[in-house]
Design an enzyme around this catalytic site. Sequence first.
Site, mmCIF file in Angstrom:
data_model
loop_
_atom_site.group_PDB
_atom_site.id
_atom_site.type_symbol
_atom_site.label_atom_id
_atom_site.label_comp_id
_atom_site.label_asym_id
_atom_site.label_seq_id
_atom_site.Cartn_x
_atom_site.Cartn_y
_atom_site.Cartn_z
ATOM 1 N N GLY A 47 -7.010 13.574 3.008
ATOM 2 C CA GLY A 47 -8.305 14.063 3.463
ATOM 3 C C GLY A 47 -8.252 14.452 4.927
ATOM 4 N N ASP A 51 0.926 8.685 3.272
ATOM 5 C CA ASP A 51 0.181 7.669 2.533
ATOM 6 C C ASP A 51 0.280 7.873 1.033
ATOM 7 O OD1 ASP A 51 -0.670 6.293 4.714
ATOM 8 O OD2 ASP A 51 -2.542 7.415 4.933
ATOM 9 N N LYS A 67 3.380 2.561 -0.519
ATOM 10 C CA LYS A 67 3.846 1.926 -1.751
ATOM 11 C C LYS A 67 3.085 0.648 -2.024
ATOM 12 C CE LYS A 67 8.469 3.289 -2.984
ATOM 13 N NZ LYS A 67 9.178 3.665 -1.758
ATOM 14 N N MET A 109 -13.986 4.789 -1.220
ATOM 15 C CA MET A 109 -13.501 3.489 -1.700
ATOM 16 C C MET A 109 -14.656 2.719 -2.342
ATOM 17 S SD MET A 109 -10.979 2.607 1.489
ATOM 18 C CE MET A 109 -12.021 3.318 2.759
#
Length: 464
Positions: free
Chosen positions: A302, A248, A270, A383
Amino acid sequence: MDHFPIYLSTKGQRIVLSGGGEAAMAKLRLLLKTQAEISVFAPAPAPEIATWAEQRRLTLHGRALRPGDVLGAALFYAADEDAAEDARTAAIARAEGTLVNIVDNLHDSAFITPAIVDRDPVTIAIGTEGAAPVLARAIKADLEERLPTTLGTLARIGKGFRKMADALPFGRPRRDFWRDYYFAAGPRTVAEGKAAVESALEALLSDHKSRVARSGHIAFVGGGPGDPELLTLKARRALDEADVVIYDRLISPEILELARREALMIDVGKEGFGPSTSQETINNLLVEHAHSGAQVVRLKSGDATVFGRLDEEIDAVDAQGIGWHIVPGITSASAAVAAIGQSLTKRGRNASVRFLTGHDMQGFADHDWAALARNGEVAAIYMGKKSARFIQGRLLMHGAARATPVTLVENASRVNQRIVETTLARLPTDLAAANLGGPALTFYGLAPRAAAQLTPQFIQEEMA
Ligand code: SAH
């Protein structure tokens, strides 16, 4: 990388050295290990050099170097320990088309000799481009200690066995065989002599031949928050053995460096065509590579089980009957809470902690705001940057205190880690002012431990 490391074949080559003192002897001791023909030019050679000449290990010319002496040589060493003489001899060698090294003069040298750990035929060259000779020596000492002196013997015996081992299919089966040899069967038998090692090799080979070729497999590996030292040993090993690594966007380059050099590295994070590679494409990649027999590492930042869409990928590979397992990783909340010197739970403050996402596929994510708004609640918000104003609004609406501490940790565990300390009331303003470009974890209900109680390292990081 200015200096490109290569291994030069010395068989049938000439190497010329000018000088007869300490510097010359140090270089000659190394050069005498090679198969080159060595010519030394020295009006006053040290007795040791004269002895080597008597033993015909090198050719000694008891005079200064002259034009024509270096013609056709592969390498030239200027070891006169005299800048003017070094410059003169180096100029001759250069004119005669030879690569020049001037001892202790990086700037005028076309090549440098690395520090060498010698377990012939295994040789390890260590170079720091002249930046840190002390470091090179320390690394050398470390490796000297770590690599058994029998390694060279094992490699020599192994070399004679390579053709036979080619009977194993290329790739993983062959690698597994050699790993078992160098790290298990070889060291176990080497003390009993060459014949014992060879029969161990034969037994090992027939064992490996009879193993059915392994089928493809997927390891869902937690890559941690970024610092490679926060990888688990299991994660490291999986990377070491992977044929394919699908990773990722948040996986740091230092971690990708740890993958096997031959591994196929696929970046599915990407941000070019759309926000990222579609989940369906990722699922297809996993299935395709596992079907081809590859050991696939699906590397997620993570911990793979935290906001990582892991279940969708597991469902896809399960549907194809492909084997998989999960290697846990350190989730960014753990790294971030460590960075602020706090605990996620604390007696008398909070007996539970929530991991929230700021937004999901539908947009800003909804949560039990009323429960969160109660005094002492702690949440780690993933997030959470874009949704900061939304979260603030909901919590205030449900009666959360305006002064509730909020802390953002950007790039937790990485060298560019930053900490933003704020409150619920000031969250959107302070967040905008901080202009965080990297991934950030938001702690609701936690402030960094008071500076006085922190370790010096943490204070530095916080101020940086
Ligand atoms: N599985 C990951 C989370 C993936 S979701 C984990 O366990 O950490 C991506 C979010 O994780 C980012 O938006 C950010 O909130 C957080 N994150 C990932 N790496 C981070 C890091 N090094 N520092 C701070 N937050 C990070």
